[in-house]
Design a protein around this motif. Structure first.
Motif, PDB file in Angstrom:
ATOM      1  N   PHE A   1       0.818  -1.218   0.000  1.00 30.43           N
ATOM      2  CA  PHE A   1       0.000   0.000   0.000  1.00 30.43           C
ATOM      3  C   PHE A   1       0.850   1.266   0.000  1.00 30.43           C
ATOM      4  O   PHE A   1       0.489   2.279  -0.600  1.00 30.43           O
TER       5      PHE A   1
ATOM      6  N   TYR B   1       1.718   1.916  -3.479  1.00 27.01           N
ATOM      7  CA  TYR B   1       0.516   2.386  -4.168  1.00 27.01           C
ATOM      8  C   TYR B   1       0.304   3.879  -3.914  1.00 27.01           C
ATOM      9  O   TYR B   1       0.018   4.652  -4.826  1.00 27.01           O
TER      10      TYR B   1
ATOM     11  N   ARG C   1       0.942   5.449  -7.417  1.00 24.97           N
ATOM     12  CA  ARG C   1      -0.366   5.561  -8.059  1.00 24.97           C
ATOM     13  C   ARG C   1      -1.068   6.866  -7.696  1.00 24.97           C
ATOM     14  O   ARG C   1      -1.653   7.525  -8.550  1.00 24.97           O
TER      15      ARG C   1
ATOM     16  N   HIS D   1     -11.184  -2.618  -3.144  1.00 23.41           N
ATOM     17  CA  HIS D   1     -10.088  -2.991  -4.033  1.00 23.41           C
ATOM     18  C   HIS D   1     -10.324  -2.482  -5.450  1.00 23.41           C
ATOM     19  O   HIS D   1      -9.386  -2.026  -6.112  1.00 23.41           O
TER      20      HIS D   1
ATOM     21  N   LEU E   1      -9.623   1.330  -5.590  1.00 21.62           N
ATOM     22  CA  LEU E   1      -8.192   1.620  -5.545  1.00 21.62           C
ATOM     23  C   LEU E   1      -7.492   1.217  -6.842  1.00 21.62           C
ATOM     24  O   LEU E   1      -6.488   1.839  -7.220  1.00 21.62           O
ATOM     25  N   ALA E   2      -8.011   0.212  -7.526  1.00 22.38           N
ATOM     26  CA  ALA E   2      -7.428  -0.179  -8.811  1.00 22.38           C
ATOM     27  C   ALA E   2      -7.715   0.851  -9.899  1.00 22.38           C
ATOM     28  O   ALA E   2      -6.913   1.028 -10.820  1.00 22.38           O
TER      29      ALA E   2
ATOM     30  N   ARG F   1      -6.926   7.473  -9.352  1.00 24.25           N
ATOM     31  CA  ARG F   1      -5.641   8.119  -9.093  1.00 24.25           C
ATOM     32  C   ARG F   1      -5.828   9.293  -8.130  1.00 24.25           C
ATOM     33  O   ARG F   1      -4.874  10.003  -7.833  1.00 24.25           O
TER      34      ARG F   1
ATOM     35  N   ALA G   1       2.557  -8.163  -7.009  1.00 26.85           N
ATOM     36  CA  ALA G   1       2.893  -6.806  -7.462  1.00 26.85           C
ATOM     37  C   ALA G   1       4.153  -6.790  -8.303  1.00 26.85           C
ATOM     38  O   ALA G   1       4.251  -6.058  -9.293  1.00 26.85           O
TER      39      ALA G   1
ATOM     40  N   ILE H   1       1.315  -2.908  -9.444  1.00 35.26           N
ATOM     41  CA  ILE H   1       0.522  -2.514  -8.276  1.00 35.26           C
ATOM     42  C   ILE H   1      -0.965  -2.491  -8.580  1.00 35.26           C
ATOM     43  O   ILE H   1      -1.790  -2.988  -7.810  1.00 35.26           O
ATOM     44  N   VAL H   2      -1.346  -1.909  -9.709  1.00 34.67           N
ATOM     45  CA  VAL H   2      -2.766  -1.799 -10.057  1.00 34.67           C
ATOM     46  C   VAL H   2      -3.384  -3.180 -10.219  1.00 34.67           C
ATOM     47  O   VAL H   2      -4.500  -3.443  -9.755  1.00 34.67           O
TER      48      VAL H   2
ATOM     49  N   THR I   1      -2.582  -5.823  -8.722  1.00 36.10           N
ATOM     50  CA  THR I   1      -2.754  -6.444  -7.404  1.00 36.10           C
ATOM     51  C   THR I   1      -4.119  -6.104  -6.819  1.00 36.10           C
ATOM     52  O   THR I   1      -4.833  -6.979  -6.320  1.00 36.10           O
ATOM     53  N   PHE I   2      -4.504  -4.822  -6.895  1.00 33.91           N
ATOM     54  CA  PHE I   2      -5.809  -4.420  -6.367  1.00 33.91           C
ATOM     55  C   PHE I   2      -6.955  -4.919  -7.245  1.00 33.91           C
ATOM     56  O   PHE I   2      -8.025  -5.282  -6.743  1.00 33.91           O
TER      57      PHE I   2
END
Length: 406
Positions: A241, A244, A248, A298, A301-302, A305, A367, A372-373, A375-376
């Motif tokens: 996180f 992220y 992100r 999730h 958050l994906a 921005r 990740a 990272i994206v 992952t969510f």
């Protein structure tokens, strides 16, 4: 204290005060512990190892601690464990103040603290249903949840860092005093029942009895398994996180710290609304809606921005965690026989922390491989599957929207 809890009783007031004091000490050490290790070494693995040293006992001893919590006098067990933890911290204070502290010494103390936590938390989990009338359990649980959020999450951590700046040994000395004070408060509670008489069996048989009881209760089994998978998914995503937030959302260190407070804000709001919701809203609806919130967390958050959108979704998630937790704890308090409470609770703890540990290991690998994206996004899809699988079973045992005892 009695004026704060007129319908919960004087002994609950003592229990709440003990919880508040110990939460203060725990939060102080959570902040000061990594700082102490970092003052000795800059090795990231060594710093992370201090956290793992305190978590490891839950994986090793959770089920054993549950069995012992059901065999022994729980009040005496908690008092004894808190005094031992106070003594361990006093040793750390002495080593730190005389410049004799080393990383292995810190690990040993933290492992001992974690071992004590498995016993104390498991045993004390049975105190609330023994002290509070059944119809007041949601309120009592909300008070304890709010205390954890305000003291442990908000107040204690910055206090721990500030005390460490004054002198490295000071925060651990304060925590030792909080354990001693908590022990004294718990010792003063005289209305806790002695452990029920039962035939002595082996520890393995005792543990198996607790696991079987939980597995035969459809709703509690569903909640336990759902929580385990949810923790795998959640911790897999939130293990990265901080990256992220930086990459992100474009936040810096201060912005990341502010974003983390969104969890506590939501948690505090959840403790306020939970008791009323549990009496006015269908419990099955709350459980199912909670899993929808996790899917949405999730997924949001994906896609976003915008740090404000992310923070708003995290606040909603924080509300959900407190409502869900209150429901689960209240169900367990009402349904589980007193003689089995420690063992059933220990199974929950093992699934909870086992899922979290596994998820943390998976998160970095996912990740690194997919970004990272992704992952969510993967976490959102996985939670949707959990929701579908648990949907029907979440309605078991809550007819008419009421939390009932089986």
């Amino acid at each position: 204290m009695r004026a704060l809890f007129p319908r919960l009783g004087a002994d609950f007031s003592k229990l709440w005060t003990a919880s508040a004091v110990s939460n203060l000490g725990d939060g102080i050490t959570m902040a000061a512990g990594p700082l102490l290790v970092a003052s000795i070494t800059t090795d990231p693995a060594a710093v992370a190892g201090a956290v793992f040293a305190q978590q490891l006992p839950w994986l090793l001893f959770a089920l054993l601690s549950g069995a012992w919590a059901d065999r022994l006098d729980r009040r005496r067990l908690v008092v004894t464990v808190n005094l031992v933890r106070a003594a361990a911290l006093a040793g750390l204070v002495a080593a730190t103040a005389t410049d004799q502290v080393t990383v292995p010494v810190i690990y040993a103390v933290f492992f001992l603290l974690g071992t004590g936590e498995t016993l104390s938390d498991t045993a004390s989990s049975a105190f609330v249903p023994a002290l509070v009338p059944s119809d007041r359990l949601p309120t009592a649980n909300a008070w304890l949840g709010a205390t954890f959020t305000v003291i442990n999450q908000f107040a204690a951590k910055p206090l721990g860092a500030w005390l460490f700046v004054i002198a490295a040994a000071v925060p651990f000395g304060v925590n030792a005093l909080t354990f001693a004070a908590s022990a004294a408060l718990i010792a003063s509670i005289r209305s806790l029942p002695a452990p029920p008489a039962r035939t002595r069996t082996s520890l393995r048989a005792d543990i198996a009895e607790g696991v079987r009881w939980l597995w035969r209760h459809r709703l509690l089994r569903t909640l336990a398994v759902t929580m385990a998978f949810s923790n795998v998914i959640y911790c897999a995503a939130f293990a990265i996180f901080v990256l992220y937030a930086f990459e992100r959302l474009g936040l810096g260190q201060v912005g990341y710290g502010v974003l983390l407070t969104a969890f506590a804000v939501g948690g505090l709001a959840g403790t306020v609304v939970a008791p009323r919701l549990l009496t006015t809203v269908d419990t099955t609806l709350l459980l199912r809606a909670g899993l929808f919130v996790e899917v949405a967390l999730h997924g949001t958050l994906a896609l976003t921005r915008n740090p404000f959108v992310a923070a708003a979704m995290i606040v909603v998630f924080g509300v959900h965690t407190m409502i869900w937790g209150n429901i689960v704890i209240t169900l367990r308090q009402r349904a589980v026989p007193a003689a089995l409470y420690g063992r059933v609770t220990s199974v929950y703890s093992l699934l909870d922390l086992g899922g979290a540990a596994l998820g943390s290991l998976l998160g970095g690998a996912v990740a690194q491989a997919y970004g990272i994206v992704a992952t969510f996004g993967t976490a959102s899809a996985a939670m949707a599957v959990v929701l579908l699988l648990a949907w029907r079973s979440l309605g078991a045992g809550v007819p008419g929207g009421h939390i009932v005892t089986r």
